[in-house]
Design a protein around this motif. Structure first.
Motif, PDB file in Angstrom:
ATOM      1  N   LEU A 186      29.812 -18.126   4.019  1.00 18.85           N
ATOM      2  CA  LEU A 186      29.047 -17.157   3.234  1.00 18.85           C
ATOM      3  C   LEU A 186      27.625 -17.645   2.985  1.00 18.85           C
ATOM      4  CD1 LEU A 186      31.694 -15.951   0.605  1.00 18.85           C
ATOM      5  CD2 LEU A 186      30.870 -14.727   2.620  1.00 18.85           C
TER       6      LEU A 186
ATOM      7  N   THR B 152      34.012 -13.848   9.402  1.00 16.59           N
ATOM      8  CA  THR B 152      32.778 -13.649   8.633  1.00 16.59           C
ATOM      9  C   THR B 152      31.597 -13.250   9.506  1.00 16.59           C
ATOM     10  OG1 THR B 152      32.266 -16.017   8.790  1.00 16.59           O
ATOM     11  CG2 THR B 152      33.484 -15.273   6.831  1.00 16.59           C
TER      12      THR B 152
ATOM     13  N   LEU C  21      38.458 -12.862   1.452  1.00 17.27           N
ATOM     14  CA  LEU C  21      37.030 -12.866   1.735  1.00 17.27           C
ATOM     15  C   LEU C  21      36.307 -11.795   0.924  1.00 17.27           C
ATOM     16  CD1 LEU C  21      34.720 -14.057   3.400  1.00 17.27           C
ATOM     17  CD2 LEU C  21      35.247 -12.377   5.179  1.00 17.27           C
TER      18      LEU C  21
ATOM     19  N   LYS D 168      33.237 -12.319  -1.691  1.00 16.96           N
ATOM     20  CA  LYS D 168      31.982 -11.598  -1.519  1.00 16.96           C
ATOM     21  C   LYS D 168      31.564 -10.890  -2.804  1.00 16.96           C
ATOM     22  CE  LYS D 168      32.067 -10.627   3.462  1.00 16.96           C
ATOM     23  NZ  LYS D 168      32.225  -9.554   4.493  1.00 16.96           N
TER      24      LYS D 168
END
Length: 327
Positions: A200, A260, A306, A310
Protein backbone atom coordinates in the motif's frame (compact mmCIF):
# COMPACT_ATOMS: atom_id res chain seq x y z
CA UNK A 1 -37.02 -19.43 26.85
CA UNK A 2 -33.85 -20.47 28.71
CA UNK A 3 -31.57 -18.32 30.80
CA UNK A 4 -29.07 -16.26 28.80
CA UNK A 5 -25.58 -17.79 28.94
CA UNK A 6 -22.76 -15.59 30.28
CA UNK A 7 -19.27 -15.75 28.80
CA UNK A 8 -16.02 -13.99 29.75
CA UNK A 9 -13.66 -13.26 26.83
CA UNK A 10 -10.18 -12.07 27.74
CA UNK A 11 -8.16 -10.17 25.16
CA UNK A 12 -11.54 -8.86 24.01
CA UNK A 13 -10.19 -5.74 22.32
CA UNK A 14 -7.66 -7.68 20.26
CA UNK A 15 -7.98 -9.09 16.76
CA UNK A 16 -9.42 -12.52 17.60
CA UNK A 17 -11.02 -11.46 20.89
CA UNK A 18 -13.14 -8.79 19.23
CA UNK A 19 -14.37 -11.19 16.55
CA UNK A 20 -15.24 -13.71 19.27
CA UNK A 21 -17.24 -11.03 21.09
CA UNK A 22 -19.22 -10.43 17.88
CA UNK A 23 -19.84 -14.17 17.39
CA UNK A 24 -21.19 -14.74 20.88
CA UNK A 25 -23.26 -11.55 20.83
CA UNK A 26 -24.91 -12.91 17.67
CA UNK A 27 -25.47 -16.16 19.54
CA UNK A 28 -27.46 -14.22 22.19
CA UNK A 29 -24.89 -14.63 24.95
CA UNK A 30 -24.19 -12.03 27.62
CA UNK A 31 -20.58 -11.18 26.80
CA UNK A 32 -18.11 -9.80 29.35
CA UNK A 33 -15.01 -8.49 27.61
CA UNK A 34 -11.75 -8.06 29.50
CA UNK A 35 -8.53 -6.45 28.24
CA UNK A 36 -5.68 -4.36 29.67
CA UNK A 37 -5.29 -2.70 26.22
CA UNK A 38 -1.54 -3.28 26.12
CA UNK A 39 -1.95 -4.50 22.53
CA UNK A 40 -5.74 -4.43 22.09
CA UNK A 41 -7.67 -1.43 20.73
CA UNK A 42 -11.03 -0.23 22.00
CA UNK A 43 -12.16 0.69 18.49
CA UNK A 44 -12.41 -3.05 17.78
CA UNK A 45 -15.31 -3.38 20.23
CA UNK A 46 -16.71 0.16 20.51
CA UNK A 47 -19.71 -0.89 18.40
CA UNK A 48 -20.69 -3.26 21.25
CA UNK A 49 -20.72 -0.72 24.10
CA UNK A 50 -24.31 0.34 23.39
CA UNK A 51 -25.61 -3.21 23.81
CA UNK A 52 -27.26 -4.40 27.03
CA UNK A 53 -25.69 -7.85 26.73
CA UNK A 54 -22.11 -6.56 26.58
CA UNK A 55 -19.89 -5.16 29.32
CA UNK A 56 -16.20 -4.37 29.44
CA UNK A 57 -13.58 -4.66 32.18
CA UNK A 58 -10.26 -2.84 31.74
CA UNK A 59 -8.10 -5.32 33.63
CA UNK A 60 -4.83 -7.30 33.49
CA UNK A 61 -5.58 -11.01 33.89
CA UNK A 62 -2.12 -11.55 35.41
CA UNK A 63 -3.60 -9.95 38.54
CA UNK A 64 -6.48 -11.20 40.68
CA UNK A 65 -9.70 -11.47 38.66
CA UNK A 66 -13.15 -10.75 40.04
CA UNK A 67 -16.28 -11.12 37.92
CA UNK A 68 -19.61 -10.86 39.74
CA UNK A 69 -22.43 -13.28 39.03
CA UNK A 70 -22.50 -16.62 37.28
CA UNK A 71 -20.28 -17.60 34.35
CA UNK A 72 -20.98 -20.41 31.93
CA UNK A 73 -17.90 -20.07 29.73
CA UNK A 74 -14.48 -18.43 29.68
CA UNK A 75 -12.36 -17.85 26.56
CA UNK A 76 -8.75 -16.96 27.39
CA UNK A 77 -7.35 -14.96 24.45
CA UNK A 78 -5.32 -12.40 26.40
CA UNK A 79 -1.74 -12.50 25.14
CA UNK A 80 0.59 -10.60 22.86
CA UNK A 81 0.58 -12.64 19.65
CA UNK A 82 2.96 -10.91 17.26
CA UNK A 83 6.77 -10.99 17.33
CA UNK A 84 6.90 -7.20 17.54
CA UNK A 85 4.86 -7.32 20.75
CA UNK A 86 6.32 -10.26 22.61
CA UNK A 87 9.88 -9.14 21.89
CA UNK A 88 9.08 -5.70 23.35
CA UNK A 89 7.20 -7.04 26.38
CA UNK A 90 8.65 -10.51 27.07
CA UNK A 91 7.92 -10.57 30.82
CA UNK A 92 4.29 -9.58 30.35
CA UNK A 93 3.99 -12.28 27.68
CA UNK A 94 5.24 -14.93 30.08
CA UNK A 95 3.02 -13.65 32.89
CA UNK A 96 -0.20 -13.65 30.90
CA UNK A 97 0.51 -17.21 29.76
CA UNK A 98 1.31 -18.43 33.27
CA UNK A 99 -0.19 -16.23 36.00
CA UNK A 100 -3.07 -15.14 33.78
CA UNK A 101 -3.95 -18.69 32.81
CA UNK A 102 -3.68 -19.81 36.44
CA UNK A 103 -6.04 -17.04 37.54
CA UNK A 104 -8.60 -17.85 34.85
CA UNK A 105 -8.50 -21.58 35.54
CA UNK A 106 -9.12 -20.77 39.20
CA UNK A 107 -12.04 -18.56 38.19
CA UNK A 108 -13.45 -21.33 36.00
CA UNK A 109 -13.22 -23.75 38.91
CA UNK A 110 -14.91 -21.31 41.30
CA UNK A 111 -17.70 -20.51 38.82
CA UNK A 112 -18.05 -24.09 37.53
CA UNK A 113 -17.51 -22.68 34.04
CA UNK A 114 -16.10 -24.35 30.94
CA UNK A 115 -12.87 -22.65 29.82
CA UNK A 116 -11.23 -22.63 26.39
CA UNK A 117 -7.55 -21.70 26.24
CA UNK A 118 -6.04 -20.14 23.11
CA UNK A 119 -2.80 -21.93 22.32
CA UNK A 120 -0.88 -21.63 19.07
CA UNK A 121 0.97 -23.48 16.35
CA UNK A 122 4.11 -21.97 17.90
CA UNK A 123 4.08 -24.84 20.42
CA UNK A 124 5.45 -26.92 17.52
CA UNK A 125 8.43 -24.56 17.14
CA UNK A 126 10.49 -25.20 14.00
CA UNK A 127 8.80 -28.52 13.17
CA UNK A 128 10.53 -31.63 11.86
CA UNK A 129 7.22 -33.04 10.55
CA UNK A 130 4.80 -31.52 8.07
CA UNK A 131 1.86 -31.10 8.37
CA UNK A 132 1.84 -30.83 12.18
CA UNK A 133 -0.57 -33.20 13.97
CA UNK A 134 -1.63 -32.62 17.56
CA UNK A 135 0.47 -35.63 18.65
CA UNK A 136 3.70 -33.92 17.56
CA UNK A 137 5.59 -32.65 20.62
CA UNK A 138 7.44 -29.88 18.84
CA UNK A 139 10.97 -28.56 18.35
CA UNK A 140 11.21 -25.43 20.50
CA UNK A 141 14.20 -23.42 21.71
CA UNK A 142 13.14 -22.38 25.25
CA UNK A 143 15.82 -19.69 25.58
CA UNK A 144 15.70 -18.24 22.07
CA UNK A 145 13.98 -14.93 21.22
CA UNK A 146 10.68 -16.67 20.52
CA UNK A 147 10.88 -18.75 23.70
CA UNK A 148 8.93 -16.26 25.82
CA UNK A 149 5.88 -16.81 23.62
CA UNK A 150 6.36 -20.47 22.69
CA UNK A 151 7.02 -21.65 26.24
CA UNK A 152 4.26 -19.49 27.71
CA UNK A 153 1.83 -21.32 25.44
CA UNK A 154 3.29 -24.73 26.21
CA UNK A 155 3.00 -24.05 29.95
CA UNK A 156 -0.53 -22.80 29.35
CA UNK A 157 -1.49 -26.14 27.84
CA UNK A 158 0.17 -28.08 30.67
CA UNK A 159 -1.55 -26.23 33.50
CA UNK A 160 -4.88 -26.40 31.68
CA UNK A 161 -4.67 -30.19 31.42
CA UNK A 162 -3.58 -30.35 35.07
CA UNK A 163 -6.70 -28.43 36.15
CA UNK A 164 -8.79 -30.75 34.00
CA UNK A 165 -7.33 -33.99 35.36
CA UNK A 166 -6.75 -32.92 39.00
CA UNK A 167 -9.68 -30.55 39.64
CA UNK A 168 -12.15 -31.80 37.03
CA UNK A 169 -12.47 -28.39 35.36
CA UNK A 170 -14.11 -28.51 31.93
CA UNK A 171 -11.33 -27.36 29.60
CA UNK A 172 -10.75 -27.01 25.86
CA UNK A 173 -7.48 -26.12 24.09
CA UNK A 174 -7.30 -24.69 20.57
CA UNK A 175 -3.99 -24.53 18.69
CA UNK A 176 -4.38 -21.57 16.35
CA UNK A 177 -2.44 -21.38 13.10
CA UNK A 178 -1.78 -18.20 11.09
CA UNK A 179 -5.00 -16.20 10.89
CA UNK A 180 -5.79 -12.95 9.10
CA UNK A 181 -8.63 -10.53 8.46
CA UNK A 182 -10.04 -7.13 9.41
CA UNK A 183 -8.95 -5.57 12.74
CA UNK A 184 -5.38 -6.81 12.60
CA UNK A 185 -2.83 -4.10 13.32
CA UNK A 186 -1.02 -3.18 10.13
CA UNK A 187 2.30 -2.68 11.94
CA UNK A 188 2.21 -5.67 14.27
CA UNK A 189 5.14 -7.45 12.64
CA UNK A 190 3.51 -10.41 10.89
CA UNK A 191 4.50 -11.14 7.35
CA UNK A 192 1.00 -10.82 5.88
CA UNK A 193 0.57 -7.36 7.38
CA UNK A 194 4.09 -6.28 6.51
CA UNK A 195 3.49 -7.26 2.89
CA UNK A 196 0.14 -5.45 2.71
CA UNK A 197 1.54 -2.34 4.38
CA UNK A 198 4.57 -2.25 2.09
CA UNK A 199 2.40 -2.80 -0.99
CA UNK A 200 0.00 0.00 0.00
CA UNK A 201 2.97 2.32 0.59
CA UNK A 202 4.40 1.23 -2.79
CA UNK A 203 7.59 -0.10 -1.20
CA UNK A 204 9.56 -3.26 -2.02
CA UNK A 205 8.36 -6.31 -0.10
CA UNK A 206 10.95 -7.65 2.36
CA UNK A 207 11.40 -11.40 2.81
CA UNK A 208 13.52 -13.02 5.51
CA UNK A 209 15.64 -15.83 4.15
CA UNK A 210 15.12 -17.03 0.59
CA UNK A 211 11.34 -17.11 0.91
CA UNK A 212 11.09 -20.91 0.81
CA UNK A 213 9.56 -21.04 4.30
CA UNK A 214 5.91 -22.06 4.23
CA UNK A 215 2.84 -20.75 6.05
CA UNK A 216 -0.86 -21.60 5.97
CA UNK A 217 -3.25 -18.67 6.30
CA UNK A 218 -6.78 -19.04 7.71
CA UNK A 219 -9.43 -16.33 7.32
CA UNK A 220 -10.72 -15.09 10.67
CA UNK A 221 -14.39 -16.05 10.14
CA UNK A 222 -13.37 -19.67 9.56
CA UNK A 223 -11.20 -19.72 12.68
CA UNK A 224 -13.94 -18.21 14.88
CA UNK A 225 -16.40 -20.86 13.72
CA UNK A 226 -13.90 -23.60 14.56
CA UNK A 227 -13.36 -22.17 18.05
CA UNK A 228 -17.12 -21.87 18.59
CA UNK A 229 -17.61 -25.52 17.69
CA UNK A 230 -14.69 -26.69 19.83
CA UNK A 231 -16.01 -24.84 22.89
CA UNK A 232 -19.35 -26.61 22.55
CA UNK A 233 -17.83 -30.03 21.84
CA UNK A 234 -16.83 -32.67 24.39
CA UNK A 235 -13.20 -32.87 23.15
CA UNK A 236 -10.63 -31.97 25.83
CA UNK A 237 -7.28 -32.61 24.11
CA UNK A 238 -5.56 -29.84 22.11
CA UNK A 239 -6.99 -29.36 18.62
CA UNK A 240 -5.51 -27.66 15.56
CA UNK A 241 -7.67 -25.02 13.90
CA UNK A 242 -6.20 -23.52 10.74
CA UNK A 243 -6.13 -23.69 6.98
CA UNK A 244 -3.94 -26.49 5.53
CA UNK A 245 -3.50 -24.67 2.21
CA UNK A 246 0.30 -24.24 2.40
CA UNK A 247 2.22 -21.58 0.47
CA UNK A 248 5.82 -20.31 0.50
CA UNK A 249 6.56 -16.82 1.75
CA UNK A 250 7.87 -15.87 -1.69
CA UNK A 251 4.71 -17.12 -3.42
CA UNK A 252 2.64 -15.26 -0.88
CA UNK A 253 4.52 -12.02 -1.54
CA UNK A 254 3.88 -12.46 -5.25
CA UNK A 255 0.16 -12.94 -4.54
CA UNK A 256 0.04 -9.69 -2.56
CA UNK A 257 1.79 -7.79 -5.35
CA UNK A 258 -0.68 -9.14 -7.90
CA UNK A 259 -3.69 -8.44 -5.70
CA UNK A 260 -2.63 -4.85 -5.00
CA UNK A 261 -1.46 -4.18 -8.54
CA UNK A 262 1.99 -3.21 -7.26
CA UNK A 263 5.07 -3.49 -9.45
CA UNK A 264 7.51 -3.49 -6.53
CA UNK A 265 10.19 -6.16 -6.13
CA UNK A 266 10.84 -8.72 -3.41
CA UNK A 267 13.97 -8.09 -1.30
CA UNK A 268 15.61 -10.80 0.83
CA UNK A 269 17.01 -10.14 4.32
CA UNK A 270 18.79 -12.50 6.78
CA UNK A 271 16.58 -15.12 8.44
CA UNK A 272 15.78 -14.45 12.14
CA UNK A 273 16.74 -16.91 14.86
CA UNK A 274 14.44 -19.94 15.22
CA UNK A 275 12.15 -18.86 12.38
CA UNK A 276 9.98 -21.92 11.53
CA UNK A 277 10.68 -23.39 8.09
CA UNK A 278 7.25 -24.98 7.76
CA UNK A 279 3.81 -24.31 9.15
CA UNK A 280 0.80 -26.36 8.08
CA UNK A 281 -1.94 -27.79 10.33
CA UNK A 282 -3.17 -31.35 10.21
CA UNK A 283 -6.92 -30.74 10.70
CA UNK A 284 -8.02 -34.39 10.61
CA UNK A 285 -9.42 -34.14 14.13
CA UNK A 286 -11.29 -30.88 13.48
CA UNK A 287 -12.94 -32.42 10.42
CA UNK A 288 -13.90 -35.66 12.16
CA UNK A 289 -14.94 -34.30 15.58
CA UNK A 290 -16.26 -30.82 14.81
CA UNK A 291 -17.31 -31.25 11.18
CA UNK A 292 -15.20 -28.15 10.53
CA UNK A 293 -12.90 -27.09 7.72
CA UNK A 294 -12.09 -23.70 6.18
CA UNK A 295 -14.65 -22.26 3.74
CA UNK A 296 -13.05 -18.97 2.68
CA UNK A 297 -10.36 -19.14 -0.01
CA UNK A 298 -7.15 -17.18 0.46
CA UNK A 299 -7.93 -15.01 -2.57
CA UNK A 300 -11.39 -14.14 -1.23
CA UNK A 301 -10.16 -13.50 2.30
CA UNK A 302 -7.25 -11.34 1.15
CA UNK A 303 -9.57 -9.16 -0.93
CA UNK A 304 -11.76 -8.49 2.12
CA UNK A 305 -8.71 -7.83 4.29
CA UNK A 306 -7.14 -5.51 1.75
CA UNK A 307 -10.32 -3.44 1.51
CA UNK A 308 -10.31 -3.08 5.29
CA UNK A 309 -6.75 -1.75 5.30
CA UNK A 310 -7.48 0.58 2.41
CA UNK A 311 -10.18 2.14 4.60
CA UNK A 312 -7.64 3.08 7.29
CA UNK A 313 -6.24 6.57 7.58
CA UNK A 314 -3.14 7.46 5.60
CA UNK A 315 -1.26 7.95 8.88
CA UNK A 316 -1.91 4.34 9.92
CA UNK A 317 -0.81 3.00 6.55
CA UNK A 318 2.34 5.16 6.54
CA UNK A 319 3.38 3.93 10.02
CA UNK A 320 6.34 1.60 9.43
CA UNK A 321 7.91 -1.13 11.51
CA UNK A 322 10.51 -3.06 9.55
CA UNK A 323 11.31 -5.59 12.26
CA UNK A 324 9.08 -8.58 11.73
CA UNK A 325 9.21 -12.33 11.43
CA UNK A 326 7.82 -14.53 8.67
CA UNK A 327 5.01 -15.41 11.06
Amino acid sequence: MGKQKRILITGAAGFLGSHLCDRFILGDYHVIGMDNLITGELRNIEHLFKLENFEFYHHDVSKFIFVPGELDYILHFASPASPIDYLKIPIQTLKVGSLGTHNLLGLARAKNARILIASTSEVYGDPSVNPQPEEYWGNVNPVGPRGVYDEAKRFQEAITMAYHTFHGVETRIVRIFNTYGPRMRLNDGRVLLAFIGQALREEPLTIFGDGSQTRSFCYVDDLIEGIYRLLHSSYVQPMNIGNPDEITIRQFGEEILKLTGSDQELICLPLPTDDPKQRRPDITKAKAILGWEPQVSRNEGLKITLEYFKSLSKMEIEHKDFYYYNK
